[in-house]
Design an enzyme around this catalytic site. Structure first.
Site, PDB file in Angstrom:
ATOM      1  N   ARG A 268     -42.302   8.520  -8.743  1.00 12.73           N
ATOM      2  CA  ARG A 268     -40.909   8.558  -8.471  1.00 12.73           C
ATOM      3  C   ARG A 268     -40.169   7.634  -7.648  1.00 12.73           C
ATOM      4  O   ARG A 268     -39.219   7.759  -7.103  1.00 12.73           O
ATOM      5  CB  ARG A 268     -40.859  10.138  -7.554  1.00 12.73           C
ATOM      6  CG  ARG A 268     -41.323  11.586  -8.325  1.00 12.73           C
ATOM      7  CD  ARG A 268     -40.648  12.619  -7.697  1.00 12.73           C
ATOM      8  NE  ARG A 268     -41.035  13.956  -8.277  1.00 12.73           N
ATOM      9  CZ  ARG A 268     -42.178  14.609  -8.010  1.00 12.73           C
ATOM     10  NH1 ARG A 268     -42.865  14.284  -7.041  1.00 12.73           N
ATOM     11  NH2 ARG A 268     -42.287  15.623  -8.888  1.00 12.73           N
TER      12      ARG A 268
ATOM     13  N   LYS B 254     -29.316  -1.986 -12.819  1.00 17.17           N
ATOM     14  CA  LYS B 254     -29.484  -1.287 -14.134  1.00 17.17           C
ATOM     15  C   LYS B 254     -30.998  -1.686 -14.562  1.00 17.17           C
ATOM     16  O   LYS B 254     -31.333  -2.732 -14.444  1.00 17.17           O
ATOM     17  CB  LYS B 254     -28.529  -1.827 -15.190  1.00 17.17           C
ATOM     18  CG  LYS B 254     -27.167  -1.213 -15.156  1.00 17.17           C
ATOM     19  CD  LYS B 254     -26.305  -1.527 -16.038  1.00 17.17           C
ATOM     20  CE  LYS B 254     -24.953  -1.042 -16.218  1.00 17.17           C
ATOM     21  NZ  LYS B 254     -24.031  -1.333 -17.556  1.00 17.17           N
TER      22      LYS B 254
ATOM     23  N   GLU C 207     -22.948 -14.676 -20.832  1.00 18.09           N
ATOM     24  CA  GLU C 207     -22.758 -13.676 -19.591  1.00 18.09           C
ATOM     25  C   GLU C 207     -21.976 -14.470 -18.424  1.00 18.09           C
ATOM     26  O   GLU C 207     -21.029 -13.753 -18.000  1.00 18.09           O
ATOM     27  CB  GLU C 207     -23.841 -13.224 -19.092  1.00 18.09           C
ATOM     28  CG  GLU C 207     -24.837 -12.148 -19.882  1.00 18.09           C
ATOM     29  CD  GLU C 207     -24.123 -10.695 -20.229  1.00 18.09           C
ATOM     30  OE1 GLU C 207     -23.007 -10.409 -19.692  1.00 18.09           O
ATOM     31  OE2 GLU C 207     -24.650 -10.005 -21.038  1.00 18.09           O
TER      32      GLU C 207
ATOM     33  N   LYS D  76     -20.180 -10.887 -10.367  1.00 20.58           N
ATOM     34  CA  LYS D  76     -21.096  -9.369 -10.710  1.00 20.58           C
ATOM     35  C   LYS D  76     -21.134  -8.307  -9.517  1.00 20.58           C
ATOM     36  O   LYS D  76     -20.803  -7.087  -9.263  1.00 20.58           O
ATOM     37  CB  LYS D  76     -22.200  -9.524 -11.309  1.00 20.58           C
ATOM     38  CG  LYS D  76     -22.987  -8.305 -11.632  1.00 20.58           C
ATOM     39  CD  LYS D  76     -23.897  -8.377 -12.803  1.00 20.58           C
ATOM     40  CE  LYS D  76     -24.481  -7.213 -13.119  1.00 20.58           C
ATOM     41  NZ  LYS D  76     -25.618  -7.133 -14.229  1.00 20.58           N
TER      42      LYS D  76
ATOM     43  N   GLU E 249     -20.897   2.629 -12.331  1.00 18.31           N
ATOM     44  CA  GLU E 249     -20.080   2.542 -13.620  1.00 18.31           C
ATOM     45  C   GLU E 249     -19.208   3.723 -13.905  1.00 18.31           C
ATOM     46  O   GLU E 249     -19.078   4.026 -15.024  1.00 18.31           O
ATOM     47  CB  GLU E 249     -21.048   2.083 -14.740  1.00 18.31           C
ATOM     48  CG  GLU E 249     -20.164   1.225 -15.850  1.00 18.31           C
ATOM     49  CD  GLU E 249     -21.020   0.774 -16.831  1.00 18.31           C
ATOM     50  OE1 GLU E 249     -21.117   1.311 -18.132  1.00 18.31           O
ATOM     51  OE2 GLU E 249     -21.947  -0.182 -16.518  1.00 18.31           O
TER      52      GLU E 249
ATOM     53  N   ARG F 160     -16.957  -1.065 -12.856  1.00 17.34           N
ATOM     54  CA  ARG F 160     -18.012  -1.949 -13.307  1.00 17.34           C
ATOM     55  C   ARG F 160     -17.972  -1.905 -14.811  1.00 17.34           C
ATOM     56  O   ARG F 160     -18.586  -2.631 -15.519  1.00 17.34           O
ATOM     57  CB  ARG F 160     -19.187  -1.173 -12.835  1.00 17.34           C
ATOM     58  CG  ARG F 160     -20.452  -1.881 -13.101  1.00 17.34           C
ATOM     59  CD  ARG F 160     -21.730  -1.216 -12.435  1.00 17.34           C
ATOM     60  NE  ARG F 160     -22.934  -1.992 -12.869  1.00 17.34           N
ATOM     61  CZ  ARG F 160     -24.077  -2.072 -12.396  1.00 17.34           C
ATOM     62  NH1 ARG F 160     -24.224  -1.510 -11.257  1.00 17.34           N
ATOM     63  NH2 ARG F 160     -25.071  -2.490 -12.896  1.00 17.34           N
TER      64      ARG F 160
ATOM     65  N   ASN G  36     -18.546  -4.761 -19.187  1.00 23.31           N
ATOM     66  CA  ASN G  36     -19.042  -4.565 -20.588  1.00 23.31           C
ATOM     67  C   ASN G  36     -18.243  -5.182 -21.585  1.00 23.31           C
ATOM     68  O   ASN G  36     -18.507  -5.034 -22.901  1.00 23.31           O
ATOM     69  CB  ASN G  36     -18.862  -3.197 -20.867  1.00 23.31           C
ATOM     70  CG  ASN G  36     -19.975  -2.321 -19.916  1.00 23.31           C
ATOM     71  OD1 ASN G  36     -21.099  -2.417 -20.024  1.00 23.31           O
ATOM     72  ND2 ASN G  36     -19.491  -1.156 -19.632  1.00 23.31           N
TER      73      ASN G  36
ATOM     74  N   HIS H  74     -19.738  -6.310 -25.124  1.00 21.69           N
ATOM     75  CA  HIS H  74     -20.999  -5.648 -24.998  1.00 21.69           C
ATOM     76  C   HIS H  74     -21.065  -4.415 -26.128  1.00 21.69           C
ATOM     77  O   HIS H  74     -22.054  -4.089 -26.788  1.00 21.69           O
ATOM     78  CB  HIS H  74     -21.519  -5.156 -23.878  1.00 21.69           C
ATOM     79  CG  HIS H  74     -22.143  -6.210 -22.982  1.00 21.69           C
ATOM     80  ND1 HIS H  74     -21.507  -7.216 -22.619  1.00 21.69           N
ATOM     81  CD2 HIS H  74     -23.255  -6.450 -22.421  1.00 21.69           C
ATOM     82  CE1 HIS H  74     -22.107  -8.077 -21.931  1.00 21.69           C
ATOM     83  NE2 HIS H  74     -23.384  -7.391 -21.683  1.00 21.69           N
TER      84      HIS H  74
ATOM     85  N   HIS I   1     -23.997  -5.291 -28.702  1.00 25.59           N
ATOM     86  CA  HIS I   1     -24.993  -4.411 -28.799  1.00 25.59           C
ATOM     87  C   HIS I   1     -24.985  -4.016 -30.333  1.00 25.59           C
ATOM     88  O   HIS I   1     -26.341  -4.052 -30.600  1.00 25.59           O
ATOM     89  CB  HIS I   1     -24.875  -3.224 -27.852  1.00 25.59           C
ATOM     90  CG  HIS I   1     -25.232  -3.524 -26.318  1.00 25.59           C
ATOM     91  ND1 HIS I   1     -25.013  -2.704 -25.595  1.00 25.59           N
ATOM     92  CD2 HIS I   1     -26.086  -4.318 -25.925  1.00 25.59           C
ATOM     93  CE1 HIS I   1     -25.624  -3.339 -24.370  1.00 25.59           C
ATOM     94  NE2 HIS I   1     -26.090  -4.404 -24.642  1.00 25.59           N
TER      95      HIS I   1
ATOM     96  N   HIS J 213     -29.916 -11.877 -26.603  1.00 26.39           N
ATOM     97  CA  HIS J 213     -28.865 -10.765 -26.180  1.00 26.39           C
ATOM     98  C   HIS J 213     -27.579 -11.635 -25.745  1.00 26.39           C
ATOM     99  O   HIS J 213     -26.376 -11.239 -26.161  1.00 26.39           O
ATOM    100  CB  HIS J 213     -29.287 -10.199 -24.662  1.00 26.39           C
ATOM    101  CG  HIS J 213     -28.229  -9.529 -24.027  1.00 26.39           C
ATOM    102  ND1 HIS J 213     -27.830  -8.296 -24.635  1.00 26.39           N
ATOM    103  CD2 HIS J 213     -27.473  -9.643 -22.828  1.00 26.39           C
ATOM    104  CE1 HIS J 213     -26.792  -7.768 -23.597  1.00 26.39           C
ATOM    105  NE2 HIS J 213     -26.615  -8.574 -22.752  1.00 26.39           N
TER     106      HIS J 213
END
Length: 353
Positions: free
Chosen positions: A109, A131, A173, A213, A223, A227, A231, A234, A238, A253
């Site tokens: 956990r 993330k 990025e 960032k 987000e 935030r 993106n 993206h 993606h 990426h």
């Protein structure tokens, strides 16, 4: 979500010793992939805080960012007696920090972890902001959690181990951060000579990019609002990345994000008035350094279907972050199918597909 400490290292050994000492633990583990095991781990040899650490090695690159690899990390931690009081150090690129972070977030956990990113992409994007996750069912980062590292140590000397493609992947990025921040930063990025990289100057630019960032993540950790600015590029990117992976020809990426920015700057121009000349300048930069992602009009439906699976969507409506101008962000923008197919037409025409 807890805040994470981001350190631009002057002395990696001193910084790492201090951070590890701040987090008492019963066992210490270092996660690497096969590349960072040989290229980067030797840089950590002899650091007092890591004495007795046990190494876990996984396969390199995004094709290994899978449930099977994640399970192998859980298994290694369990077999070697890791507890809730253990500490994991992720040494690697974005795949390692994403997967390692998710492993730490879910094992017992949640155990404490530290990121030491070794690629430019990981330094300015993947390792910062909390993330974590893996790819699943052919989709990028489909399974994951917000679970920040307790600390991120940025040692830019690792960048000297990168090939040109991986340097460019991270730089995409940074270019995105320039677009969503201010014109001065964007101009500096567009003027930087990537073929003869000045690493001292790049270190300063990395610091600025990470700050962009961090400022956004601090305002909106999970987000719900601003935030989403991160993106940019993206949603389309993606889709390109997932298509390439499905066809057995994976792309880095950052390259996918760069090509996605071509598409989404076009949408920004037609829907939000982003200046045409600025769009052309950025598109030309991307075309020069990143080449072309080839696809045909017969694949528009597939790309559209992939975008409909994007995590930013609401009720199946494809969601974009667009720009009115540099630093002028428009969140939660949509476009119909016809407009998105026109976007693909624009990409293929201006990139020479």
């Amino acid at each position: 979500m807890n805040n994470q400490e981001v350190i631009i290292c002057e002395q990696l050994e001193n910084d790492l010793n201090r951070v590890v000492e701040q987090h008492p633990h019963d066992k210490l583990f270092i996660l690497t992939d096969q590349h960072t095991h040989s290229l980067c781990l030797p840089r950590l040899k002899g650091i007092q805080a890591l004495e007795g650490a046990e190494e876990i090695i996984i396969g390199p690159e995004d094709v290994n960012k899978t449930l099977d690899t994640l399970a192998s990390v859980w298994q290694a931690l369990s077999a070697r007696g890791a507890s809730r009081h253990s500490l994991l150090v992720n040494l690697g690129g974005g795949m390692v920090t994403d997967l390692g972070g998710f492993a730490a977030a879910t094992f017992k956990r949640g155990i404490t972890y530290i990121n030491i990113p070794t690629t430019l992409l990981a330094m300015v994007d993947a390792s910062v902001g909390g993330k974590t996750g893996i790819n699943f069912n052919g989709l990028k980062n489909e399974i994951g959690a917000f679970a920040p590292a307790t600390a991120v140590l940025l040692e830019t000397e690792f960048l000297r181990t990168l090939d040109d493609c991986n340097l460019l992947s991270g730089y995409a990025e940074m270019l995105k951060h320039g677009l969503i921040s201010d014109q001065r930063h964007l101009n500096e990025l567009l003027a930087f000579d990537l073929e003869k990289a000045d690493y001292a100057r790049l270190k300063s630019m990395v610091g600025r990019s990470v700050q962009v960032k961090e400022d956004i993540v601090e305002q909106d950790p999970q987000e719900h609002g601003i935030r989403k600015a991160l993106n940019l590029g993206h949603t389309a990117g993606h889709a390109f990345e997932s298509l390439a992976l499905a066809e057995g020809c994976p792309v880095l990426h950052g390259y996918a994000v760069a090509w996605g920015m071509v598409c989404e700057l076009y949408l920004s121009h037609i829907k939000a008035g982003f200046p045409k000349e600025k769009m052309r300048q950025v598109v030309q930069f991307i075309k020069t350094y990143y080449g072309i992602f080839n696809f045909t009009c017969n694949q528009y439906e597939t790309l559209y279907g992939l975008m409909k699976h994007d995590k930013k969507n609401t009720a199946g409506i494809i969601n974009f972050t667009l720009l009115k101008d540099t630093g002028e962000i428009c969140l939660n923008q949509t476009a119909d199918k016809e407009t998105l197919f026109e976007m693909f037409d624009f990409y293929r025409e201006c990139m020479g597909v």
